[in-house]
Design a protein around this motif. Structure first.
Motif, short mmCIF file in Angstrom:
data_model
loop_
_atom_site.label_atom_id
_atom_site.label_comp_id
_atom_site.label_asym_id
_atom_site.label_seq_id
_atom_site.Cartn_x
_atom_site.Cartn_y
_atom_site.Cartn_z
N UNK A 276 0.84 -1.20 0.00
CA UNK A 276 0.00 0.00 0.00
C UNK A 276 0.87 1.25 0.00
N UNK A 277 1.93 1.27 0.81
CA UNK A 277 2.80 2.44 0.88
C UNK A 277 3.56 2.64 -0.44
N UNK A 278 3.99 1.52 -1.05
CA UNK A 278 4.67 1.62 -2.35
C UNK A 278 3.74 2.20 -3.41
N UNK A 279 2.46 1.80 -3.39
CA UNK A 279 1.50 2.35 -4.35
C UNK A 279 1.34 3.87 -4.16
N UNK A 280 1.51 4.32 -2.92
CA UNK A 280 1.36 5.74 -2.61
C UNK A 280 2.60 6.55 -2.98
N UNK A 281 3.79 6.00 -2.69
CA UNK A 281 5.00 6.83 -2.86
C UNK A 281 5.95 6.36 -3.96
N UNK A 282 5.73 5.15 -4.49
CA UNK A 282 6.56 4.66 -5.58
C UNK A 282 8.00 4.35 -5.23
N UNK A 283 8.31 4.25 -3.93
CA UNK A 283 9.68 3.99 -3.50
C UNK A 283 9.94 2.49 -3.54
N UNK A 284 10.43 2.00 -4.67
CA UNK A 284 10.60 0.57 -4.86
C UNK A 284 11.68 0.00 -3.94
N UNK A 285 12.75 0.73 -3.72
CA UNK A 285 13.82 0.23 -2.86
C UNK A 285 13.32 0.02 -1.43
N UNK A 286 12.55 0.99 -0.93
CA UNK A 286 12.00 0.86 0.42
C UNK A 286 11.01 -0.28 0.50
N UNK A 287 10.20 -0.44 -0.53
CA UNK A 287 9.23 -1.53 -0.57
C UNK A 287 9.94 -2.87 -0.55
N UNK A 288 10.94 -3.05 -1.39
CA UNK A 288 11.66 -4.32 -1.45
C UNK A 288 12.34 -4.62 -0.12
N UNK A 289 12.96 -3.61 0.49
CA UNK A 289 13.65 -3.83 1.76
C UNK A 289 12.66 -4.14 2.88
N UNK A 290 11.54 -3.41 2.93
CA UNK A 290 10.57 -3.62 4.00
C UNK A 290 9.85 -4.94 3.89
N UNK A 291 9.44 -5.30 2.66
CA UNK A 291 8.75 -6.57 2.48
C UNK A 291 9.69 -7.74 2.75
N UNK A 292 10.91 -7.64 2.26
CA UNK A 292 11.90 -8.67 2.54
C UNK A 292 12.09 -8.85 4.04
#
Length: 345
Positions: A276-292
């Motif tokens: 949800x946060x990635x859809x809002x801000x488009x920060x792929x690096x943060x999404x990949x790190x957080x989900x991992x």
């Protein structure tokens, strides 16, 4: 096999926090049902570092104090001796300034063992913990998680162990509860459509399949042995609502004979907060790190126990890379079963 959530568990498990928040209405309902008393013992079974439940226990303690202002309150956080119990103690201690300055304690033992004296608990709670099995039903030969394996024989083995464990857990809790005491479990589950944590019906990739692909690839590259590959089994099982309710519907089960009864149950869905946060801000690096990190928080010990820390670290380096390369194909959605129980006389 040692089971331990990673250090800093709460900071890496925003989804687990949302699952607990989704159960707060039923937790308060349990507290409101308690009869007047001089002392109430509350316990969080399988609490990990306790951080995800701080807000819930604030609400519960405040409500119980409002309902019974002269009563003493004791809050116990329970988890394995191998847990980060210093962090658990620190998070429990955050409740001490609240009126009426409750006593807080740590119970450093498995919830597969008695945790407190018989007939002392007024309200017991557990979230995203009781899917872990007490013993291995045996390794999987072609996958790392039984529900994604397509192996019917293995599925029956894991289900049998899970039901044995669940009956035992409810028997122990039924002995610890006072008559009139309530138990609320918030467990990872699978629904009638076959959805479960990491499997959302094809909206995104099956997370367990992806972990297995990485693990299998490491075996094919000779980075781990075939024996280590087969030992890299995530030793848990997501039960269905009917499986959760079964001991409470069986008059011959130990929990039922001890007076434990079903009050209510429901299935709750929590969408992935990282996606949800990635859809809002488009920060792929943060999404990949957080989900991992959130996947690593509960699965790393399975691979580290099988092949060591270096191999386990490689799994999550490769996982983060996969997420970053195709972020729209990733999500970790929760399927949770809430079960409210009461011990009757």
């Amino acid at each position: 096999m040692a089971i331990a959530m990673t250090t800093g568990y709460s900071s890496q498990t925003e989804g687990a926090l949302l699952c607990i928040e989704a159960a707060s209405d039923w937790a308060l309902s349990c507290v409101d049902s308690l009869a007047g008393d001089r002392h109430y013992i509350l316990i969080d079974y399988g609490a990990a570092d306790g951080g995800t439940a701080v807000g819930l226990w604030q609400k519960v303690l405040d409500r119980l104090h409002a309902n019974h202002p002269n009563a003493h309150l004791t809050l116990i956080g329970n988890d394995l001796p191998s847990n980060d119990n210093q962090a658990l103690a620190d998070n429990l201690a955050l409740q001490i300034p609240r009126p009426p300055k409750p006593t807080v304690l740590v119970s450093a033992r498995s919830f597969y063992e008695p945790s407190v004296a018989p007939e002392t608990v007024s309200f017991g709670f557990s979230a995203t913990a009781m899917h872990w099995l007490s013993a291995s039903p045996g390794p999987l030969n072609t996958h790392t998680h039984v529900l994604a394996s397509g192996d019917d024989e293995a599925l029956q083995r894991f289900k049998a162990q899970a039901m044995k464990d669940w009956n035992h857990i409810l028997e122990l809790r039924s002995r610890e509860l006072k008559v009139g005491g309530r138990l609320l479990t918030v467990n990872l589950s699978r629904d009638e459509q076959g959805l479960y944590l990491g499997e959302n019906g094809g909206e995104t990739r099956n997370v367990h399949d992806q972990l297995h692909e990485i693990w299998r690839g490491m075996a094919e590259e000779k980075l781990i042995s075939e024996e280590q590959y087969r030992s890299g089994t995530v030793n848990n099982f997501y039960k269905s609502p009917e499986e959760f309710m079964a001991p409470l519907k069986d008059p011959n089960s130990p929990a039922h004979r001890n007076g434990l009864r079903l009050v209510d149950q429901r299935t709750v869905y929590v969408k992935c907060p990282y996606r949800r946060r990635w859809k809002e801000n488009g920060d792929t690096a943060a999404f990949a790190a957080g989900l991992m990190a959130t996947i690593r928080s509960w699965s790393r010990h399975s691979f580290a126990n099988a092949a060591g820390t270096q191999a386990a670290d490689m799994v999550y380096q490769r996982l983060e890379k996969r997420i970053a390369e195709a972020p729209d194909e990733w999500s970790l959605d929760y399927v949770e079963h809430h079960q409210m129980m009461e011990r009757v006389g």
